[in-house]
Structure formats: C-alpha cells, structure tokens
Write an enzyme that holds these catalytic residues in place. Structure first.
Site, PDB file in Angstrom:
ATOM      1  N   ASP A 169      -5.917  31.805  30.134  1.00  0.00           N
ATOM      2  CA  ASP A 169      -7.049  32.714  30.117  1.00  0.00           C
ATOM      3  C   ASP A 169      -8.372  31.981  30.454  1.00  0.00           C
ATOM      4  OD1 ASP A 169      -8.591  34.910  30.088  1.00  0.00           O
ATOM      5  OD2 ASP A 169      -8.287  35.311  27.729  1.00  0.00           O
TER       6      ASP A 169
ATOM      7  N   GLU B 153      -8.567  36.996  38.836  1.00  0.00           N
ATOM      8  CA  GLU B 153     -10.212  37.408  39.200  1.00  0.00           C
ATOM      9  C   GLU B 153     -11.021  36.297  39.702  1.00  0.00           C
ATOM     10  OE1 GLU B 153     -11.321  38.643  35.248  1.00  0.00           O
ATOM     11  OE2 GLU B 153      -9.280  38.432  34.471  1.00  0.00           O
TER      12      GLU B 153
ATOM     13  N   HIS C 139     -10.325  43.999  38.344  1.00  0.00           N
ATOM     14  CA  HIS C 139      -9.326  43.492  37.045  1.00  0.00           C
ATOM     15  C   HIS C 139      -7.703  44.026  37.391  1.00  0.00           C
ATOM     16  CE1 HIS C 139      -8.638  42.332  33.033  1.00  0.00           C
ATOM     17  NE2 HIS C 139      -9.902  41.541  33.197  1.00  0.00           N
TER      18      HIS C 139
ATOM     19  N   HIS D  59     -17.394  41.255  30.378  1.00  0.00           N
ATOM     20  CA  HIS D  59     -17.195  42.298  31.489  1.00  0.00           C
ATOM     21  C   HIS D  59     -18.132  43.460  31.401  1.00  0.00           C
ATOM     22  CE1 HIS D  59     -13.536  40.208  32.305  1.00  0.00           C
ATOM     23  NE2 HIS D  59     -12.683  40.856  31.725  1.00  0.00           N
TER      24      HIS D  59
ATOM     25  N   ARG E  99     -17.311  36.120  30.239  1.00  0.00           N
ATOM     26  CA  ARG E  99     -17.996  36.265  29.279  1.00  0.00           C
ATOM     27  C   ARG E  99     -19.503  35.718  29.468  1.00  0.00           C
ATOM     28  NH1 ARG E  99     -12.632  35.806  28.023  1.00  0.00           N
ATOM     29  NH2 ARG E  99     -12.196  37.039  26.201  1.00  0.00           N
TER      30      ARG E  99
END
Ligand code: BGC
Length: 380
Positions: free
Chosen positions: A280, A345, A209, A135, A110
């Site tokens: 996350d 990631e 991803h 992304h 982000r």
C-alpha cells in the site's frame, strides 16, 4: 508544453483510430446509452451510462462519484467478463465503499495530520483515516453527483463528467472547476483525462480508484503478475505517510522492475510490508522524455488478460486490497475477501502539500491542471 503534449496525444488517438478498423464481421457500432441508477438521499437522480466500443468491450459509469461500476473485457478466448469490484445498486455505494471505481479528489491519497499550509495560511481538513486525511475527506469527489455529457469521438466513445467544488469544500481553498473524461477507444484503451481550474491558490491531485481482478473475482489477486516502471518507492510511517525518503526498490520486496507475481513477497518479513500490511505504497516512476510514461503492467495468466498503464503523473500507488476482509458483499452476491481486488492509482506523491521536496501539487488561478492516464487492455 503539457498542452502541446495533450494535443499530440489526441491527434495520435485520432490517427490510430482511423487506421485500426476492426476485422469485418466482428465490428459493431460504438454506442453510449443511459439508464436511471437510483436516487441519492436528497432526491438527486443518479444515471448510469454504458459505453460500448466496436469490439463489444464495455464500461458502465454512474454519475455518483464518476464510479466505474462494471468493466467487461475479453480473456484470451474472447470471453467478456467484468473485472472491477463494486455493487449492483446505489444503496451499496451509499452504505459503505472503500472507494470502489470512483474518481478521487480533491486530493488522492493521504495528507499528514489532516492539514497543510499555503502562503502562511493553515488549512484544516477532515481526519478520516486515523490522524490523517484520505482521498479528499468525508464527502470527496467519490461521493458527489457529477454532471455527465456524452462526447463525440472518432475512435470510440467518451463521457465527460463535470463537478464544481465550492471554495472551502472539505476545507480546501478555491472554487475548483473539474472535468474528467473517460474515453473507451476501439483499441480497448480506457483513457482518463483530468482537468481543473481554480479561482484561488489551492492543491489538487486527482486519481481513479478502480479495483481490478482479472480472474473476474473467482480468485484473489495474488497470482496476478505486476511490473512497475519505478526505481524508487516512498517508505511510509506506521500511518502510511511518506517519510520523505525515496528508497531504491532494488533488493527489496518493492522491486517490480521485472514482472513479478504479487503474492511472491507480499507477506515478507519487512518493516514497510508490515506497515501496509502488504503493498500500500507509492512508487516513483522512472523519468521519461515521453509525455505518456509507461507506469505499470498487470497480467493474469489463467485468463491471459493484460493491462498496461501509461501516465503523465510522476507516481503510482499500488494498493493490494489489504483492507478487504470479507465483510463486503458486492456485485452478484460475491463476497470480497482479503485481497480480492487491487488498485493502481496514478498520482502525485502522498502528502505533497506538506513535503516541499516532492513535486508540487499547487494550482494557481489562471493555470489549468491537466493530466492523462491510459489503461490499455489486451491478452497474451
Ligand atoms: C489507499 C489505501 C486505502 C484505500 C481505501 C487506497 O488508495 O492506498 O490505504 O485503504 O485506498 O480504499
């Protein structure tokens, strides 16, 4: 220095390859084949490449998004199964995808309020995730058709994907000439090597991803065991933008310094977990003098499948599939329920273009962005 490290890595792979001949009788030739995978709405052809190493481990990659649509790896009995989420056909990827298996760019993760400033010029990006940019925008690198070229390598098979992103595409300055090489070695390593150059000062943060599930999607990912080589994580606000703090993981549900079952604390009564909801977040990797730093390992006890990740990046985002909710039916009619897949990631920190204390993501003309991540597959 980075160039020397990458050269050393290439040499190491070569040397290891020569000394790791598979046992007689089991060896097959490493191959790369291609087949049509359908068309994009504008008529462009999408091609699927199947890369197979001497152990029969294989990976399917499509030119659209550089998406890894299948990854067949053995369990401890040697049974090959597909361990990544995705679709059977191009229509699935075109209709709706939470970035299954794709290359993410120009900026993985982000950027706050969908804007950043470089040399006093403000650049506006698509706000495609609440108020933020996620992304790479509406048509990020996951939604473009890459040019693919099989490469000759000594210890496996490799595919080079190239894409030239025009100046101001998705709001980013500079023509970004990008190449991502996927190598599947005969030691069951998946190496991702990224390179990019620009003709104007810009920002870049590429990642991959893939959504993994080592039960081959028979179960969710909560019983997988995860280790992350990170003493700190980046706490976020309610829109998942880092606050700027590097918080010690010690004594929090974010402590994965010793291997831990993912489900153990994923729903803990913790403000950061509530924001996720679940994991996350971006973990700041322990510093290392090795050019390829151990980042994480993921183990699934019933299959015995193990993945170890090494990277040149300073951080890793662990996303536990918290936004999967059963509305997606993927390959072979499998419904992707809550936390059916997880992403690990490797990357620079989220929102770095707006946070001057974070490691820089600026790329200048004349420089080459170059970074390598290796995922090593085995069983135990
Ligand atoms: C992000 C998640 C996001 C997901 C999209 C991950 O990289 O961390 O927040 O929902 O990508 O599929």
């Amino acid at each position: 220095m980075k160039i020397q490290n990458t050269l050393l890595l290439a040499l190491l792979i070569l040397v290891l390859g020569i000394s790791c001949t598979p046992p007689k009788g089991e060896a097959q030739e490493a191959t790369i084949t291609s087949a049509p995978f359908g068309k994009l709405p504008d008529g462009q052809e999408v091609t699927s490449y199947t890369m197979t190493n001497v152990n029969g481990v294989s990976m399917d990659v499509i030119t659209y998004g550089g998406i890894v649509t299948s990854l067949m790896i053995p369990d401890r009995e040697g049974k090959l199964e597909d361990v990544v989420l995705g679709y059977d056909n191009i229509e699935g990827y075109l209709e709706q995808t939470p970035y299954f298996g794709a290359i993410i760019g120009r900026y993985g993760n982000r950027i706050a309020d969908a804007k950043f400033t470089l040399d006093s010029v403000e650049y506006s990006l698509a706000a495609n995730n609440g108020p933020n940019h996620l992304h790479g925008g509406e048509v990020g690198f996951d939604k473009v058709n890459w040019t693919a070229k099989p490469l000759e390598v000594d210890n496996g098979v490799a595919l080079e994907l190239s894409y030239v992103s025009a100046d101001m595409e998705e709001g980013y300055p500079g023509t970004l000439t990008t190449s991502v090489i996927y190598t599947l070695t005969n030691d069951n390593d998946w190496i991702v090597s990224y390179e990019a150059t620009t003709d104007k000062k810009t920002v870049v943060n590429l990642t991959q991803h893939a959504y993994f599930n080592f039960t081959a999607m028979k179960d969710d990912i909560l019983s997988h065991e995860l280790k992350i080589n990170a003493p700190y994580f980046l706490p976020v606000d309610s829109t998942l933008i880092p606050t700027g703090e590097l918080r010690p993981v010690e004594g929090t549900p974010f402590d994965f310094t010793e291997s831990k079952v993912i489900g153990a604390e994923i729903d803990a009564d913790n403000q950061q977990i509530k924001y996720g909801p679940g994991y996350d977040h971006c973990w700041v990797l322990a510093e290392s003098t090795d050019s390829l730093n151990f980042a994480a390992s993921l183990y699934e006890p019933t299959s015995g499948r193990l993945m170890e990740i090494y990277t040149e990046e300073p951080a890793i985002q662990f996303y536990a599939g918290n936004f999967l909710d059963g509305t997606i039916t993927g390959k072979e009619g499998k419904v992707y329920n809550y936390r059916t897949g997880l992403c690990l990631e490797t990357q620079h920190y989220p929102d770095s273009p707006n946070q001057s204390d974070f490691p820089s993501v600026v790329l200048n003309p004349g420089e080459t962005y170059r970074t390598v991540t290796v995922m090593k597959f085995s069983t135990k």
